[in-house]
Design an enzyme around this catalytic site. Structure first.
Site, PDB file in Angstrom:
ATOM      1  N   ASP A 166     -30.138   1.734 -19.389  1.00  0.00           N
ATOM      2  CA  ASP A 166     -29.299   2.931 -19.278  1.00  0.00           C
ATOM      3  C   ASP A 166     -29.437   3.823 -20.512  1.00  0.00           C
ATOM      4  O   ASP A 166     -28.554   4.604 -20.816  1.00  0.00           O
ATOM      5  CB  ASP A 166     -27.831   2.555 -19.056  1.00  0.00           C
ATOM      6  CG  ASP A 166     -27.286   1.644 -20.133  1.00  0.00           C
ATOM      7  OD1 ASP A 166     -28.056   1.206 -21.007  1.00  0.00           O
ATOM      8  OD2 ASP A 166     -26.064   1.379 -20.103  1.00  0.00           O
ATOM      9  N   LYS A 168     -18.380  -3.609 -31.370  1.00  0.00           N
ATOM     10  CA  LYS A 168     -17.225  -2.717 -31.238  1.00  0.00           C
ATOM     11  C   LYS A 168     -16.247  -2.879 -32.418  1.00  0.00           C
ATOM     12  O   LYS A 168     -15.106  -3.340 -32.251  1.00  0.00           O
ATOM     13  CB  LYS A 168     -16.515  -2.950 -29.900  1.00  0.00           C
ATOM     14  CG  LYS A 168     -17.489  -2.905 -28.732  1.00  0.00           C
ATOM     15  CD  LYS A 168     -16.939  -2.320 -27.473  1.00  0.00           C
ATOM     16  CE  LYS A 168     -17.989  -1.962 -26.470  1.00  0.00           C
ATOM     17  NZ  LYS A 168     -18.984  -2.940 -26.107  1.00  0.00           N
ATOM     18  N   ASP A 182     -26.981   6.943 -24.286  1.00  0.00           N
ATOM     19  CA  ASP A 182     -26.815   5.989 -23.187  1.00  0.00           C
ATOM     20  C   ASP A 182     -25.996   6.688 -22.121  1.00  0.00           C
ATOM     21  O   ASP A 182     -25.027   7.371 -22.438  1.00  0.00           O
ATOM     22  CB  ASP A 182     -26.150   4.691 -23.672  1.00  0.00           C
ATOM     23  CG  ASP A 182     -24.668   4.846 -23.884  1.00  0.00           C
ATOM     24  OD1 ASP A 182     -23.880   4.224 -23.167  1.00  0.00           O
ATOM     25  OD2 ASP A 182     -24.297   5.638 -24.781  1.00  0.00           O
TER      26      ASP A 182
HETATM   27  P1  GTP Z   1     -20.573  -1.022 -17.436  1.00  0.00           P
HETATM   28  O1  GTP Z   1     -20.070  -1.867 -16.298  1.00  0.00           O
HETATM   29  O2  GTP Z   1     -20.139   0.409 -17.268  1.00  0.00           O
HETATM   30  O3  GTP Z   1     -20.278  -1.562 -18.795  1.00  0.00           O
HETATM   31  O4  GTP Z   1     -22.169  -0.910 -17.338  1.00  0.00           O
HETATM   32  P2  GTP Z   1     -23.269  -2.059 -17.199  1.00  0.00           P
HETATM   33  O5  GTP Z   1     -22.899  -3.021 -16.141  1.00  0.00           O
HETATM   34  O6  GTP Z   1     -24.576  -1.366 -16.993  1.00  0.00           O
HETATM   35  O7  GTP Z   1     -23.228  -2.811 -18.575  1.00  0.00           O
HETATM   36  P3  GTP Z   1     -23.881  -2.395 -19.960  1.00  0.00           P
HETATM   37  O8  GTP Z   1     -23.792  -0.915 -20.126  1.00  0.00           O
HETATM   38  O9  GTP Z   1     -23.314  -3.244 -21.002  1.00  0.00           O
HETATM   39  O10 GTP Z   1     -25.400  -2.843 -19.740  1.00  0.00           O
HETATM   40  C1  GTP Z   1     -26.474  -2.409 -20.514  1.00  0.00           C
HETATM   41  C2  GTP Z   1     -27.737  -2.525 -19.695  1.00  0.00           C
HETATM   42  O11 GTP Z   1     -27.956  -3.899 -19.353  1.00  0.00           O
HETATM   43  C3  GTP Z   1     -27.665  -1.769 -18.391  1.00  0.00           C
HETATM   44  O12 GTP Z   1     -28.932  -1.200 -18.158  1.00  0.00           O
HETATM   45  C4  GTP Z   1     -27.334  -2.842 -17.361  1.00  0.00           C
HETATM   46  O13 GTP Z   1     -27.894  -2.532 -16.093  1.00  0.00           O
HETATM   47  C5  GTP Z   1     -27.985  -4.061 -17.940  1.00  0.00           C
HETATM   48  N1  GTP Z   1     -27.256  -5.297 -17.635  1.00  0.00           N
HETATM   49  C6  GTP Z   1     -26.003  -5.626 -18.062  1.00  0.00           C
HETATM   50  N2  GTP Z   1     -25.668  -6.839 -17.619  1.00  0.00           N
HETATM   51  C7  GTP Z   1     -26.733  -7.291 -16.909  1.00  0.00           C
HETATM   52  C8  GTP Z   1     -26.985  -8.509 -16.193  1.00  0.00           C
HETATM   53  O14 GTP Z   1     -26.166  -9.408 -16.121  1.00  0.00           O
HETATM   54  N3  GTP Z   1     -28.195  -8.624 -15.571  1.00  0.00           N
HETATM   55  C9  GTP Z   1     -29.140  -7.648 -15.622  1.00  0.00           C
HETATM   56  N4  GTP Z   1     -30.295  -7.836 -14.977  1.00  0.00           N
HETATM   57  N5  GTP Z   1     -28.932  -6.490 -16.277  1.00  0.00           N
HETATM   58  C10 GTP Z   1     -27.739  -6.322 -16.909  1.00  0.00           C
END
Ligand code: GTP
Length: 361
Positions: free
Chosen positions: A106, A157, A217
């Site tokens: 992201d 954080k 992001d």
């Molecule tokens: P929020 O629910 O809004 O916090 O977003 P998010 O689910 O994308 O979590 P976050 O922004 O912390 O994730 C950062 C990146 O890691 C993003 O591109 C997510 O798609 C990816 N990501 C987070 N958790 C996982 C996971 O459990 N598996 C995979 N494959 N990707 C993940």
């Protein structure tokens, strides 16, 4: 060179846009977000991509296929349930055998990946973490280093009084494949909270590569809008779409001669823009949209097949696929999920977020 990209998160902060569309596929300049990231990787000689999927996995696979369309070799690993950032990469362990990149899916940046790779090799690092400066590090993972760029502390954080640097984890890593041996199999595991701090404790070579270029992001609707507008105005580092206030019109779009358009503006294919419509950039209109007589739009993003009815006002707002604003309705700072209808004359609350399929008014 290979990159594993994490694209399996739920994207809860970007709701209501991400109920039916994974964060990696939200349109940026009318293309799936991840396509911009993949093309950047290609510029730096990263030609083999592994996408680590979970939430809405089939949509992502369907969009990019084997990658040939983009001149890349793309393969996929899918978790049954989300395994966390490190767990997701562990799940792809069989697909990496040499130094590889890991990217949060992201993030858009103009990070010099080639320079980062040189840095990683020179320092014989096990992990190199890209750093970027931000105004407010309290919402991110802060990283402290010594004078040799070796990481000394991680702070997720931090509270305002704990902030000692404005450099945060930029969500881009280089790793040696043996690092994956430190991640437990078939368990949820996080880079930021578990693997990296435990490597530090063990004295492993974890280095940080600072960068001061463009970095964003797209975690929430404001940031998503900002990336679109930055790229539209030529502010995304080397990647800018144009400079200034150009207007890009798609094929088969029809603009009434009395419509007043001010860039930077992008209009997708097969749109109709009616009599006396006023559109002020930065604005991006997806394909197959219909803007009816006398409507006013500014600082907004419309996905595909959106209808803005006659006399409507759509300001600083986002409308996902298939939304319909009936005549004389108004939105200011709104974020509308797919297929939202706003009834005739209805005025949405400022900043209102509407879930997919809902009719307001
Ligand atoms: P929020 O629910 O809004 O916090 O977003 P998010 O689910 O994308 O979590 P976050 O922004 O912390 O994730 C950062 C990146 O890691 C993003 O591109 C997510 O798609 C990816 N990501 C987070 N958790 C996982 C996971 O459990 N598996 C995979 N494959 N990707 C993940």
């Amino acid at each position: 060179m290979k990159a594993v990209i994490l694209v399996g998160g739920l994207g809860t902060r970007l709701r209501p846009l991400t109920y039916n569309t994974p964060k990696s596929l939200v349109p940026v300049l009318n293309k799936p977000f991840l396509e911009h990231v993949l093309l950047k990787l290609k510029q730096h000689g990263v030609g083999e991509i592994v996408l680590a999927l979970s939430h809405l996995a089939p949509l992502i696979e369907e969009c990019f296929g084997d990658g040939r369309r983009l001149g890349l070799d793309i393969s996929y690993v899918t978790e049954k349930s989300a395994m966390g950032t490190a767990g997701a990469v562990k799940n792809a362990a069989e697909m990496v055998s040499d130094t590889f990149f890991v990217l949060n899916g992201d993030i858009f940046s103009d990070l010099d990946l080639s320079a980062m790779l040189r840095f990683h090799k020179q320092h014989r690092a096990k992990v190199t973490i890209a750093l970027t400066p931000v105004d407010d590090p309290t919402r991110y993972g802060l990283i402290e280093t010594d004078g040799y760029q070796r990481v000394t502390r991680f702070l997720e954080k931090p509270r305002p009084e704990e902030v000692t640097t404005n450099l945060i984890n930029a969500g881009t890593y280089l790793m040696e494949p043996d690092v994956l041996g430190k991640i437990p199999a078939l368990e949820e595991h996080s880079f930021e909270r578990q693997l990296f701090p435990s490597m530090l404790k063990a004295g492993d070579a974890v280095f940080a590569f600072p960068s001061s270029g463009y970095w964003i992001d797209i975690g929430n609707p404001e940031k998503y809008k900002q990336l679109n507008f930055d790229l539209l105005s030529g502010k995304g580092g080397q990647y800018g779409f144009n400079r200034g206030d150009q207007i890009a019109l798609g094929h088969g779009s029809h603009i009434h001669p009395t419509a007043r358009l001010k860039g930077p503006l992008m209009v997708g294919d097969n749109c109709t823009i009616g009599k006396d419509v006023i559109i002020t950039g930065p604005t991006i209109i997806g394909p197959d949209c219909r803007i009816e007589a006398g409507a006013t739009i500014s600082d907004s993003i419309l996905w595909q097949k959106v209808t803005i009815g006659g006399g409507c006002s759509f300001i600083s707002s986002i409308a996902a696929r298939g939304c319909r604003l009936e005549e004389s309705s108004q939105a200011h700072g709104a974020v509308l999920g797919d297929n939202v209808t706003v009834s005739q004359g209805y005025v949405l609350k400022p900043g209102e977020s509407v879930e997919p399929g809902v009719t307001k008014g």
